[in-house]
Design a protein around this motif. Structure first.
Motif, PDB file in Angstrom:
ATOM      1  N   GLN A  90       0.807  -1.223   0.000  1.00 52.72           N
ATOM      2  CA  GLN A  90       0.000   0.000   0.000  1.00 52.72           C
ATOM      3  C   GLN A  90       0.838   1.270   0.000  1.00 52.72           C
ATOM      4  OE1 GLN A  90       0.247  -2.193   2.425  1.00 52.72           O
ATOM      5  NE2 GLN A  90       0.327  -1.251   4.455  1.00 52.72           N
ATOM      6  N   ALA A  91       2.134   1.160   0.251  1.00 55.52           N
ATOM      7  CA  ALA A  91       2.987   2.347   0.283  1.00 55.52           C
ATOM      8  C   ALA A  91       3.278   2.829  -1.137  1.00 55.52           C
ATOM      9  CB  ALA A  91       4.286   2.038   1.009  1.00 55.52           C
ATOM     10  N   SER A  92       3.613   4.117  -1.256  1.00 52.23           N
ATOM     11  CA  SER A  92       3.804   4.722  -2.587  1.00 52.23           C
ATOM     12  C   SER A  92       5.219   4.475  -3.104  1.00 52.23           C
ATOM     13  CB  SER A  92       3.528   6.226  -2.509  1.00 52.23           C
ATOM     14  OG  SER A  92       2.216   6.455  -2.080  1.00 52.23           O
ATOM     15  N   PHE A  93       5.469   3.251  -3.420  1.00 58.37           N
ATOM     16  CA  PHE A  93       6.756   2.907  -4.015  1.00 58.37           C
ATOM     17  C   PHE A  93       6.506   2.236  -5.356  1.00 58.37           C
ATOM     18  CE2 PHE A  93       7.934   3.362   0.367  1.00 58.37           C
ATOM     19  CZ  PHE A  93       9.260   3.754   0.357  1.00 58.37           C
ATOM     20  N   GLU A  94       7.453   2.398  -6.236  1.00 57.34           N
ATOM     21  CA  GLU A  94       7.351   1.735  -7.523  1.00 57.34           C
ATOM     22  C   GLU A  94       8.642   0.986  -7.788  1.00 57.34           C
ATOM     23  OE1 GLU A  94       5.557   4.365 -10.348  1.00 57.34           O
ATOM     24  OE2 GLU A  94       6.080   3.034 -12.019  1.00 57.34           O
ATOM     25  N   MET A  95       8.535  -0.261  -8.146  1.00 54.82           N
ATOM     26  CA  MET A  95       9.717  -1.058  -8.457  1.00 54.82           C
ATOM     27  C   MET A  95      10.035  -0.892  -9.934  1.00 54.82           C
ATOM     28  SD  MET A  95      12.163  -3.207  -8.258  1.00 54.82           S
ATOM     29  CE  MET A  95      12.338  -4.062  -6.709  1.00 54.82           C
ATOM     30  N   ARG A  96      11.174  -0.302 -10.202  1.00 54.24           N
ATOM     31  CA  ARG A  96      11.593  -0.118 -11.590  1.00 54.24           C
ATOM     32  C   ARG A  96      13.111  -0.196 -11.681  1.00 54.24           C
ATOM     33  NH1 ARG A  96       8.633   4.204 -15.518  1.00 54.24           N
ATOM     34  NH2 ARG A  96       6.483   3.717 -14.999  1.00 54.24           N
TER      35      ARG A  96
ATOM     36  N   ALA B  60      15.024  -1.414  -8.495  1.00 53.37           N
ATOM     37  CA  ALA B  60      14.960  -0.793  -7.161  1.00 53.37           C
ATOM     38  C   ALA B  60      13.566  -0.216  -6.908  1.00 53.37           C
ATOM     39  CB  ALA B  60      15.990   0.327  -7.046  1.00 53.37           C
ATOM     40  N   TYR B  61      13.276  -0.017  -5.636  1.00 47.15           N
ATOM     41  CA  TYR B  61      12.059   0.687  -5.252  1.00 47.15           C
ATOM     42  C   TYR B  61      12.340   2.189  -5.249  1.00 47.15           C
ATOM     43  CZ  TYR B  61       9.947  -3.700  -3.680  1.00 47.15           C
ATOM     44  OH  TYR B  61       9.415  -4.969  -3.625  1.00 47.15           O
ATOM     45  N   TRP B  62      11.437   2.925  -5.859  1.00 44.02           N
ATOM     46  CA  TRP B  62      11.521   4.393  -5.883  1.00 44.02           C
ATOM     47  C   TRP B  62      10.313   4.922  -5.124  1.00 44.02           C
ATOM     48  CZ3 TRP B  62      15.230   6.588  -9.515  1.00 44.02           C
ATOM     49  CH2 TRP B  62      15.849   5.635 -10.336  1.00 44.02           C
ATOM     50  N   TYR B  63      10.529   5.872  -4.264  1.00 52.09           N
ATOM     51  CA  TYR B  63       9.401   6.470  -3.558  1.00 52.09           C
ATOM     52  C   TYR B  63       8.735   7.492  -4.462  1.00 52.09           C
ATOM     53  CZ  TYR B  63       6.651   9.042  -0.146  1.00 52.09           C
ATOM     54  OH  TYR B  63       5.618   9.644   0.523  1.00 52.09           O
ATOM     55  N   THR B  64       7.454   7.304  -4.707  1.00 54.84           N
ATOM     56  CA  THR B  64       6.735   8.175  -5.637  1.00 54.84           C
ATOM     57  C   THR B  64       5.661   9.007  -4.942  1.00 54.84           C
ATOM     58  OG1 THR B  64       5.265   6.332  -6.144  1.00 54.84           O
ATOM     59  CG2 THR B  64       7.132   6.669  -7.623  1.00 54.84           C
ATOM     60  N   GLY B  65       5.622   8.960  -3.617  1.00 58.34           N
ATOM     61  CA  GLY B  65       4.663   9.777  -2.891  1.00 58.34           C
ATOM     62  C   GLY B  65       5.237  11.142  -2.557  1.00 58.34           C
ATOM     63  N   ASN B  66       4.468  11.900  -1.822  1.00 59.02           N
ATOM     64  CA  ASN B  66       4.940  13.217  -1.388  1.00 59.02           C
ATOM     65  C   ASN B  66       5.643  13.103  -0.040  1.00 59.02           C
ATOM     66  OD1 ASN B  66       3.832  14.486  -3.632  1.00 59.02           O
ATOM     67  ND2 ASN B  66       1.856  14.743  -2.622  1.00 59.02           N
ATOM     68  N   TYR B  67       6.522  14.038   0.215  1.00 61.83           N
ATOM     69  CA  TYR B  67       7.230  14.062   1.488  1.00 61.83           C
ATOM     70  C   TYR B  67       6.485  14.947   2.483  1.00 61.83           C
ATOM     71  CZ  TYR B  67      11.184  12.080  -1.081  1.00 61.83           C
ATOM     72  OH  TYR B  67      11.990  11.278  -1.844  1.00 61.83           O
ATOM     73  N   GLU B  68       6.371  14.461   3.688  1.00 61.76           N
ATOM     74  CA  GLU B  68       5.776  15.255   4.770  1.00 61.76           C
ATOM     75  C   GLU B  68       6.743  16.386   5.142  1.00 61.76           C
ATOM     76  OE1 GLU B  68       2.918  14.574   6.678  1.00 61.76           O
ATOM     77  OE2 GLU B  68       2.319  12.977   5.315  1.00 61.76           O
TER      78      GLU B  68
END
Lengths: 151, 311
Positions: free
Chosen positions: B119-125, B128-136
């Motif tokens: 459910q976390a905003s990561f994308e495997m490409r 590697a996993y890349w964080y694609t969500g926004n930063y708090e």
């Protein structure tokens, strides 16, 4: 002289046998002297914990009931697994478990431990302490904890 | 004379009782072991205590008095499962709850022992996993302090994940870096590993064009193998504020930057996370990323081109 020696040996064996019998009865909960500790219903028993560890490929050794029980527990057994001193205690209620865990950690603070873990499953507390660097990378302790938490 | 003897006896008693109190250090996760206790890695992944402190506090976060290891376990003879990540991201270890957002500030390709939950905003490409969500906001607030973890890893040369940066997800707000201090192993960016010097490709998120030179040294281990733990003082600003490592076998390289780690710009935009920071000229540590991004898009329009990190 030889008769005398064999008599003495026999006496020693008799006493040792009686002592061993008493120890065995103590773990089994036989009456005699102080009330023997009994298992607590509704939480994993030490036997269940030992079985879980064996299933996980660990080798528990020398586990025996502790009398009196430490850390306000109702029932405890202590032994070792891969050189790690391990104690499993059963508690009648959560309050006692909380107090027991606090006492255990205070004891570690006083005495010092190289590595120590205290985790609970329901009302059973596992304490694993590595005094002798037997488990330098914590792999045995981690296996103990993982198997224990599945109960 | 009698009084002196009594005073000495009392003093000895006080000292004895003081030394009898053991100092236990609390950890809440797996972590590297200092060389003084044999080095390697501690695999206990529940709360536990040791009679020694962390080898380098820059690799830890302190949560309720317990140390949580936020770094890459690879240089410490780690043998467990690991997942590859690229760039900063929220810490999403399943069995660890902080109660507030905590971030990993490691730049570029790195490993962790955990994979992100679905459910976390990561994308495997690209491996590697890349964080694609926004930063708090906490990410930006804490960045000056915690980005020093990159300085801790700078002298360590080890096998980082090989990541194809030409397939960077559009939602990735971070920066593509082609290399950095200590990145001399078979790390980094798309293209065949290990020629001695490779001209790679960077992603330029608005910065000037240019090549990215990535050096390899054939995977020779340096850094941590020789340096085990912290020997310098704590960073004076923007870095570690707790106790420095007080045990033997420490980091013997340069002391931590007085200026702290992160030197980038604060977030500029309300709608879409971090988009990098102006390039820095400092030779040691810090950010060498692309200039600030234009409004909107969240890096979505980024195309593979030349630029990024420059040695």
């Amino acid at each position: 002289m030889s008769v005398k020696r064999s008599s003495i040996c026999g006496l020693v064996l008799l006493v040792a046998g009686a002592a061993a019998g008493a120890c065995g009865k103590n773990k089994a909960g036989a009456p005699g002297g102080a009330a023997a500790p009994a298992h607590v219903a509704g939480t994993p028993h030490t036997d269940d914990v030992l079985d879980a560890w064996k299933s996980a490929g660990l080798k528990p050794e020398g586990f025996a009931a502790l009398t009196p029980t430490p850390w306000v527990a109702t029932y405890c057994e202590k032994g070792s697994v891969g050189g790690v001193d391990t104690t499993v205690c059963e508690y009648a209620d959560d309050g006692a478990l909380d107090r027991g865990q606090q006492q255990l950690k205070a004891e570690w603070e006083r005495a010092g431990v190289h590595t120590g873990v205290a985790v609970r499953t329901k009302r059973t507390l596992l304490s694993a302490v590595d005094h002798q660097l037997s488990d330098p990378n914590g792999k045995t302790i981690n296996k103990l904890v993982q198997a224990f938490r599945k109960l | 004379m009698r009084r002196i003897l009594m005073f000495a006896a009392g003093l000895a008693l006080v000292l004895a009782s003081a030394t009898a109190q053991a100092t236990l250090v609390h950890y809440m996760s797996q972590h590297p072991l200092p060389r003084k206790v044999g080095g390697g890695f501690c695999y206990i992944d529940v709360s536990h205590v040791h009679d020694f402190g962390p080898s380098d506090p820059r690799m830890y976060r302190q949560i309720d008095g317990q140390y949580y290891f936020v770094g890459d376990p690879s240089p410490f003879n780690y043998e467990g499962p690991r997942s590859a990540y690229y760039g900063p991201h929220p810490i999403v270890e399943a069995n660890v709850q902080f109660g507030h957002p905590e971030y990993c500030y490691l730049q570029g390709p790195h490993y962790h022992s955990y994979a992100p939950p679905p459910q976390a905003s990561f994308e495997m490409r690209g491996g590697a996993y890349w964080y694609t969500g926004n930063y708090e906001p906490a990410y930006y607030d804490q960045r000056p302090r915690y980005a020093t973890v990159n300085e801790a890893y700078a002298p360590m040369v080890y096998d980082r994940p090989v990541v194809d940066i030409t397939v960077v997800p559009p939602g990735f707000h971070g920066e593509i870096v082609g290399g950095g201090p200590g990145w001399r192993a078979t790390a980094v960016v798309g293209g065949p590993p290990p020629p001695v010097v490779q001209v790679g490709v960077g992603i330029n998120m608005g910065g000037p064009p240019g090549g990215v030179i990535v050096e390899h040294d054939g995977g020779r281990h340096r850094g941590w193998e020789r340096h085990d733990g912290w020997r310098g003082g704590p960073p004076q600003r923007g870095g570690w504020r707790g106790e420095p490592e007080h045990h033997g076998g420490g980091w013997r390289g340069a002391p931590p930057e007085q200026r702290g780690g992160w030197r980038g710009a604060p977030p500029q935009h309300a709608n879409g996370g971090w988009r990098g920071a102006p390039p820095q000229q400092q030779a040691n540590g810090g950010w060498r990323g692309a200039p600030p991004q234009q409004h909107g898009g969240g890096g979505g329009g980024a195309k593979p081109s030349h630029g990024g990190w420059k040695r």
